[in-house]
Scaffold this motif. Structure first.
Motif, PDB file in Angstrom:
ATOM      1  N   ILE A  45      61.477  34.373  30.118  1.00 39.54           N
ATOM      2  CA  ILE A  45      60.435  33.497  29.637  1.00 39.54           C
ATOM      3  C   ILE A  45      59.538  34.487  28.794  1.00 39.54           C
ATOM      4  N   ASP A  46      59.423  35.807  29.287  1.00 36.28           N
ATOM      5  CA  ASP A  46      58.671  36.841  28.886  1.00 36.28           C
ATOM      6  C   ASP A  46      59.255  38.017  28.630  1.00 36.28           C
ATOM      7  N   VAL A  47      60.350  38.271  27.678  1.00 37.92           N
ATOM      8  CA  VAL A  47      61.040  39.541  27.692  1.00 37.92           C
ATOM      9  C   VAL A  47      60.217  40.696  27.470  1.00 37.92           C
ATOM     10  N   LYS A  48      60.746  41.491  28.716  1.00 37.06           N
ATOM     11  CA  LYS A  48      59.848  42.975  28.766  1.00 37.06           C
ATOM     12  C   LYS A  48      60.891  44.051  28.267  1.00 37.06           C
ATOM     13  N   ALA A  49      62.181  43.970  28.552  1.00 31.18           N
ATOM     14  CA  ALA A  49      62.986  45.151  28.186  1.00 31.18           C
ATOM     15  C   ALA A  49      64.340  44.337  27.477  1.00 31.18           C
ATOM     16  N   LYS A  50      64.859  44.853  26.536  1.00 33.20           N
ATOM     17  CA  LYS A  50      65.863  44.311  25.715  1.00 33.20           C
ATOM     18  C   LYS A  50      67.223  44.755  26.325  1.00 33.20           C
ATOM     19  N   ASP A  51      67.108  46.136  26.764  1.00 38.50           N
ATOM     20  CA  ASP A  51      68.636  46.761  26.974  1.00 38.50           C
ATOM     21  C   ASP A  51      68.900  46.526  28.548  1.00 38.50           C
ATOM     22  N   VAL A  52      70.413  46.625  28.720  1.00 42.58           N
ATOM     23  CA  VAL A  52      70.779  46.031  29.899  1.00 42.58           C
ATOM     24  C   VAL A  52      70.317  46.987  31.206  1.00 42.58           C
ATOM     25  N   GLU A  53      70.038  48.145  31.171  1.00 43.61           N
ATOM     26  CA  GLU A  53      69.651  48.815  32.106  1.00 43.61           C
ATOM     27  C   GLU A  53      68.223  48.607  32.857  1.00 43.61           C
ATOM     28  N   SER A  54      67.338  48.646  31.863  1.00 48.88           N
ATOM     29  CA  SER A  54      65.965  48.431  32.249  1.00 48.88           C
ATOM     30  C   SER A  54      65.747  46.921  32.545  1.00 48.88           C
ATOM     31  N   ALA A  55      66.531  46.056  31.977  1.00 46.07           N
ATOM     32  CA  ALA A  55      66.477  44.635  32.363  1.00 46.07           C
ATOM     33  C   ALA A  55      66.777  44.515  34.097  1.00 46.07           C
ATOM     34  N   THR A  56      67.848  44.999  34.264  1.00 43.56           N
ATOM     35  CA  THR A  56      68.576  45.101  35.589  1.00 43.56           C
ATOM     36  C   THR A  56      67.646  45.608  36.368  1.00 43.56           C
ATOM     37  N   LYS A  57      66.884  46.610  36.229  1.00 41.33           N
ATOM     38  CA  LYS A  57      66.123  47.154  37.203  1.00 41.33           C
ATOM     39  C   LYS A  57      65.004  46.198  37.435  1.00 41.33           C
ATOM     40  N   ILE A  58      64.121  45.474  36.554  1.00 39.40           N
ATOM     41  CA  ILE A  58      63.318  44.768  36.626  1.00 39.40           C
ATOM     42  C   ILE A  58      63.869  43.545  37.642  1.00 39.40           C
ATOM     43  N   ILE A  59      64.916  42.836  36.836  1.00 40.08           N
ATOM     44  CA  ILE A  59      65.103  41.561  37.470  1.00 40.08           C
ATOM     45  C   ILE A  59      65.866  41.580  38.782  1.00 40.08           C
ATOM     46  N   VAL A  60      67.082  42.422  38.957  1.00 41.39           N
ATOM     47  CA  VAL A  60      67.941  42.212  39.877  1.00 41.39           C
ATOM     48  C   VAL A  60      67.720  43.103  40.904  1.00 41.39           C
ATOM     49  N   GLU A  61      67.226  44.437  40.839  1.00 45.76           N
ATOM     50  CA  GLU A  61      67.343  45.157  41.991  1.00 45.76           C
ATOM     51  C   GLU A  61      66.655  45.112  43.310  1.00 45.76           C
ATOM     52  N   ARG A  62      65.411  44.542  43.349  1.00 40.93           N
ATOM     53  CA  ARG A  62      64.592  44.212  44.524  1.00 40.93           C
ATOM     54  C   ARG A  62      65.470  43.069  45.455  1.00 40.93           C
ATOM     55  N   PHE A  63      66.157  42.230  44.784  1.00 41.97           N
ATOM     56  CA  PHE A  63      67.232  41.386  45.849  1.00 41.97           C
ATOM     57  C   PHE A  63      68.385  41.884  45.787  1.00 41.97           C
ATOM     58  N   GLU A  64      68.992  42.946  45.037  1.00 42.40           N
ATOM     59  CA  GLU A  64      70.239  43.424  45.287  1.00 42.40           C
ATOM     60  C   GLU A  64      70.575  44.077  46.580  1.00 42.40           C
ATOM     61  N   ARG A  65      69.501  44.827  46.645  1.00 42.15           N
ATOM     62  CA  ARG A  65      69.338  45.826  47.897  1.00 42.15           C
ATOM     63  C   ARG A  65      69.561  44.963  49.280  1.00 42.15           C
ATOM     64  N   ILE A  66      68.777  43.972  49.383  1.00 39.32           N
ATOM     65  CA  ILE A  66      68.643  43.145  50.576  1.00 39.32           C
ATOM     66  C   ILE A  66      70.175  42.405  50.702  1.00 39.32           C
ATOM     67  N   LEU A  67      70.419  41.854  49.476  1.00 41.57           N
ATOM     68  CA  LEU A  67      71.462  40.832  49.856  1.00 41.57           C
ATOM     69  C   LEU A  67      72.908  41.605  49.979  1.00 41.57           C
ATOM     70  N   ARG A  68      72.867  42.672  49.401  1.00 42.27           N
ATOM     71  CA  ARG A  68      74.056  43.562  49.649  1.00 42.27           C
ATOM     72  C   ARG A  68      74.427  43.838  51.377  1.00 42.27           C
ATOM     73  N   ARG A  69      73.346  44.036  51.993  1.00 44.22           N
ATOM     74  CA  ARG A  69      73.270  44.161  53.295  1.00 44.22           C
ATOM     75  C   ARG A  69      73.551  42.773  54.142  1.00 44.22           C
ATOM     76  N   ILE A  70      73.287  41.679  53.384  1.00 44.77           N
ATOM     77  CA  ILE A  70      73.508  40.411  54.207  1.00 44.77           C
ATOM     78  C   ILE A  70      74.831  39.997  53.910  1.00 44.77           C
ATOM     79  N   PHE A  71      75.295  39.993  52.850  1.00 44.04           N
ATOM     80  CA  PHE A  71      76.497  39.112  52.543  1.00 44.04           C
ATOM     81  C   PHE A  71      77.869  39.873  52.240  1.00 44.04           C
ATOM     82  N   GLU A  72      77.667  41.374  52.095  1.00 44.05           N
ATOM     83  CA  GLU A  72      78.861  42.030  51.605  1.00 44.05           C
ATOM     84  C   GLU A  72      79.723  42.436  52.797  1.00 44.05           C
TER      85      GLU A  72
END
Lengths: 165, 111
Positions: free
Chosen positions: A138-165
């Motif tokens: 709703i409020d784009v802060k970064a258009k390129d893939v890397e920085s968007a990944t850093k903002i959106i995905v990372e905080r959950f991915e770390r935890i979810l990898r431990r739970i489900f992988e």
């Protein structure tokens, strides 16, 4: 077979919660219905039953995932309420692309659901082969893939990898 | 005591639901409206259900309310994905003030 047993237990639990207070009539009917449900749809429920055996995964789910998720969820609501109530409507929406390393179905589902319920983001589509998620922001802060990944995905991915992988 | 906390939760939930509906009216296009609809309405309704659970305690209605929270949290985002993806595939354009649309760039040849 293991998947069917797990589904039977879950279905019986949901049934007895729906028919609280449990007595033996409800339980007998519930056992038959749970058996039927487990027989019909059992092999779709759990793909990798060995994951359910690790107690550490439950611990990570309850102690790390749930508090982070609830807090982000609350922040999301305050954020959206602020944007909606603001007279000038401060939004600059767009669809960005983010990368993820998760591979399993359950992990991806939880990641997409978490993204949808957290501040300003809504998962639109998943490309499993490339590990790419398309996210409406709703409020784009970064258009390129890397920085968007850093903002959106990372905080959950770390935890979810431990739970489900 | 717990019924007072429950009432606080219910009024918080009502406030969030109100903002969700306001967003549904004020925001410009399908995707932004989905944002308001999924986030505010999900947590608002969950909060109302949790407040109900606190008020009535571990009775038949309270446990059903808890189950409803689980189902709602699991299904609301999935419905939102389905609507958003379907809308994009059907050719619904983003709002004219949108900044970027990577999805359209990547899917251009397919449709």
């Amino acid at each position: 077979m293991k998947s069917r047993i797990v589904l039977f237990i879950v279905a019986l639990l949901v049934w007895s919660l729906l028919n609280w207070v449990p007595d033996w009539q409800h339980l007998v009917v519930g056992i038959f219905i749970a058996l039927f449900v487990a027989y019909m749809t059992g092999d779709l429920f759990v793909k990798r039953p060995h994951v359910l055996k690790h107690p550490l995964r439950y611990w990570y789910f309850l102690a790390y995932y749930l508090p982070v998720f609830l807090w982000e969820c609350f922040k999301a609501n305050v954020d959206v309420a602020y944007r909606v109530a603001h007279p000038r409507l401060p939004i600059s929406p767009g669809i960005v692309k983010v990368k993820t390393n998760l591979k399993t179905d359950t992990g991806l589902t939880f990641l997409a659901n978490s993204i949808t319920l957290t501040p300003g983001t809504l998962c639109v589509d998943i490309d499993r082969d490339n590990g790419v998620l398309y996210v409406h922001w709703i409020d784009v802060k970064a258009k390129d893939v890397e920085s968007a990944t850093k903002i959106i995905v990372e905080r959950f991915e770390r935890i979810l990898r431990r739970i489900f992988e | 005591m717990s019924s007072i906390i429950g009432l606080i939760f219910i009024s918080l939930g009502l406030a969030f639901d109100f903002f969700g509906c306001l967003g549904l009216v004020r925001l410009p296009d399908v995707y932004n409206r989905l944002q308001a609809a999924t986030k505010c309405v999900t947590i608002g309704t969950c909060s109302i259900l949790f407040g109900t659970f606190l008020v009535v305690g571990f009775s038949a209605a309270g446990l059903k309310a808890l189950l409803c929270i689980v189902f709602l949290v699991l299904t609301a985002p999935v419905a939102a994905h389905a609507i958003a993806r379907g809308a994009h595939r059907a050719g619904v354009k983003l709002w004219k003030g949108s900044v970027v649309d990577k999805y359209a760039e990547d899917k251009e040849g397919e449709i």
